[in-house]
Design a protein around this motif. Structure first.
Motif, PDB file in Angstrom:
ATOM      1  N   ASP A 198       0.832  -1.206   0.000  1.00 33.76           N
ATOM      2  CA  ASP A 198       0.000   0.000   0.000  1.00 33.76           C
ATOM      3  C   ASP A 198       0.867   1.256   0.000  1.00 33.76           C
ATOM      4  N   LEU A 199       1.942   1.220   0.758  1.00 31.43           N
ATOM      5  CA  LEU A 199       2.870   2.350   0.802  1.00 31.43           C
ATOM      6  C   LEU A 199       3.419   2.656  -0.580  1.00 31.43           C
ATOM      7  N   ARG A 200       3.772   1.630  -1.317  1.00 28.20           N
ATOM      8  CA  ARG A 200       4.373   1.818  -2.640  1.00 28.20           C
ATOM      9  C   ARG A 200       3.337   2.109  -3.719  1.00 28.20           C
ATOM     10  N   ARG A 201       2.058   1.965  -3.381  1.00 25.79           N
ATOM     11  CA  ARG A 201       0.975   2.316  -4.306  1.00 25.79           C
ATOM     12  C   ARG A 201       0.435   3.721  -4.045  1.00 25.79           C
ATOM     13  N   GLY A 202       0.968   4.416  -3.043  1.00 22.55           N
ATOM     14  CA  GLY A 202       0.520   5.772  -2.783  1.00 22.55           C
ATOM     15  C   GLY A 202      -0.593   5.893  -1.771  1.00 22.55           C
ATOM     16  N   TRP A 203      -0.780   4.838  -0.946  1.00 20.03           N
ATOM     17  CA  TRP A 203      -1.848   4.849   0.047  1.00 20.03           C
ATOM     18  C   TRP A 203      -1.636   5.940   1.101  1.00 20.03           C
ATOM     19  N   PRO A 209       5.257   7.506  -3.198  1.00 20.52           N
ATOM     20  CA  PRO A 209       5.933   6.283  -3.645  1.00 20.52           C
ATOM     21  C   PRO A 209       7.280   6.586  -4.292  1.00 20.52           C
ATOM     22  N   GLY A 210       8.287   5.803  -3.918  1.00 22.89           N
ATOM     23  CA  GLY A 210       9.613   5.977  -4.474  1.00 22.89           C
ATOM     24  C   GLY A 210      10.481   6.971  -3.741  1.00 22.89           C
ATOM     25  N   SER A 211       9.895   7.724  -2.814  1.00 24.34           N
ATOM     26  CA  SER A 211      10.689   8.695  -2.067  1.00 24.34           C
ATOM     27  C   SER A 211      11.566   7.981  -1.051  1.00 24.34           C
ATOM     28  N   ALA A 214       9.581   7.095   2.049  1.00 24.41           N
ATOM     29  CA  ALA A 214       8.713   5.929   1.879  1.00 24.41           C
ATOM     30  C   ALA A 214       9.526   4.638   1.960  1.00 24.41           C
ATOM     31  N   GLU A 215      10.688   4.614   1.332  1.00 24.78           N
ATOM     32  CA  GLU A 215      11.509   3.408   1.348  1.00 24.78           C
ATOM     33  C   GLU A 215      12.085   3.130   2.731  1.00 24.78           C
ATOM     34  N   ALA A 218       9.306   1.464   4.465  1.00 22.89           N
ATOM     35  CA  ALA A 218       9.160   0.117   3.916  1.00 22.89           C
ATOM     36  C   ALA A 218      10.186  -0.828   4.543  1.00 22.89           C
TER      37      ALA A 218
END
Length: 247
Positions: A198-203, A209-211, A214-215, A218
């Protein structure tokens, strides 16, 4: 922010499917008077809840509205002829058209103005009618799990559907408190692996995502045990407001 046109095909499967829809519809129906006949479900999404509202009482006629074309198409397949593509801030209906109006899992997405959505819902509600909405959605997902502990220090985002704000918006339009209910988000308990997806889908809107941020989250989620074990389901809150009778 998720692209709900792209999300439409997998939306139900990722959100608890029919069991979650059944719980939501039952809770909403419990706040609707027995003499309710015309219902507008604003932000109906795929229509999975809308269809259950329509089927629950023989006398109910339910109309769904959504601004995402992909969602509206799926809803229309469930409720042929009863779904309209429209913006919830500019509903294409006359004043006082419906006995009840609902916004389930909608106001938290109103990035422009949740006040405008509530105002429109109040406008199309007849005198004596009831408006039912979910509130505090983001807080409902915090179940005190290890996942929540990891996510606790992420950048905050405004709670557009905070109960106090929604009550204030309703009061501005003359709507009066008329009850509340809670229901379980069946099948929505997060696992670490699902949360990473969900984090990588922009939830999470404050973690693009990709920042790098965010990683980082993750990686911290990936270090948790039981990667595929769902933590407890969220419990959602509904608030109801009544439009005073005319005269």
């Amino acid at each position: 922010m998720l692209d709900y046109d792209k999300e439409a095909e997998q939306y139900d499967a990722l959100r608890g499917g029919e069991p979650r829809a059944a719980a939501a519809a039952a809770a909403v129906l419990g706040l609707l008077p027995e003499d309710t006949r015309e219902v507008l479900d604003v932000g109906c999404g795929t229509g999975i809840v809308t269809r259950r509202l329509a089927a629950a009482r023989p006398a109910l006629r339910v109309t769904g509205v959504d601004r995402a074309a992909g969602m509206a198409r799926r809803a229309a397949a469930r409720l042929p002829g009863a779904v309209v593509l429209a913006d919830s801030r500019r509903l294409p209906f006359p004043d006082g058209r419906f006995d009840a109006v609902t916004t389930v899992w909608v106001l938290h997405l109103a990035t422009a103005d949740a006040r405008a959505v509530v105002a429109e819902c109040a406008r199309v509600l007849r005198p004596g009618g009831v408006y039912v909405t979910t509130v505090d959605k983001a807080a409902s997902h915090n179940v005190g799990s290890d996942i929540d502990a990891v996510l606790a220090d992420r950048p905050p985002s405004p709670a557009r559907d905070a109960a106090c704000l929604v009550a204030a918006y309703a009061a501005e339009r003359g709507l009066l408190p008329a009850g509340q209910a809670r229901f379980r988000g069946v099948g929505q308990g997060r696992s670490p692996r699902r949360t990473i997806a969900d984090l990588r889908r922009g939830w999470f809107v404050t973690l693009p995502p990709g920042s790098a941020a965010a990683e980082d989250f993750a990686a911290r989620l990936a270090a948790l045990p039981d990667q595929d074990r769902p933590r407890p389901d969220p419990v959602f809150t509904l608030r109801a407001f009544r439009k005073p009778p005319a005269g």
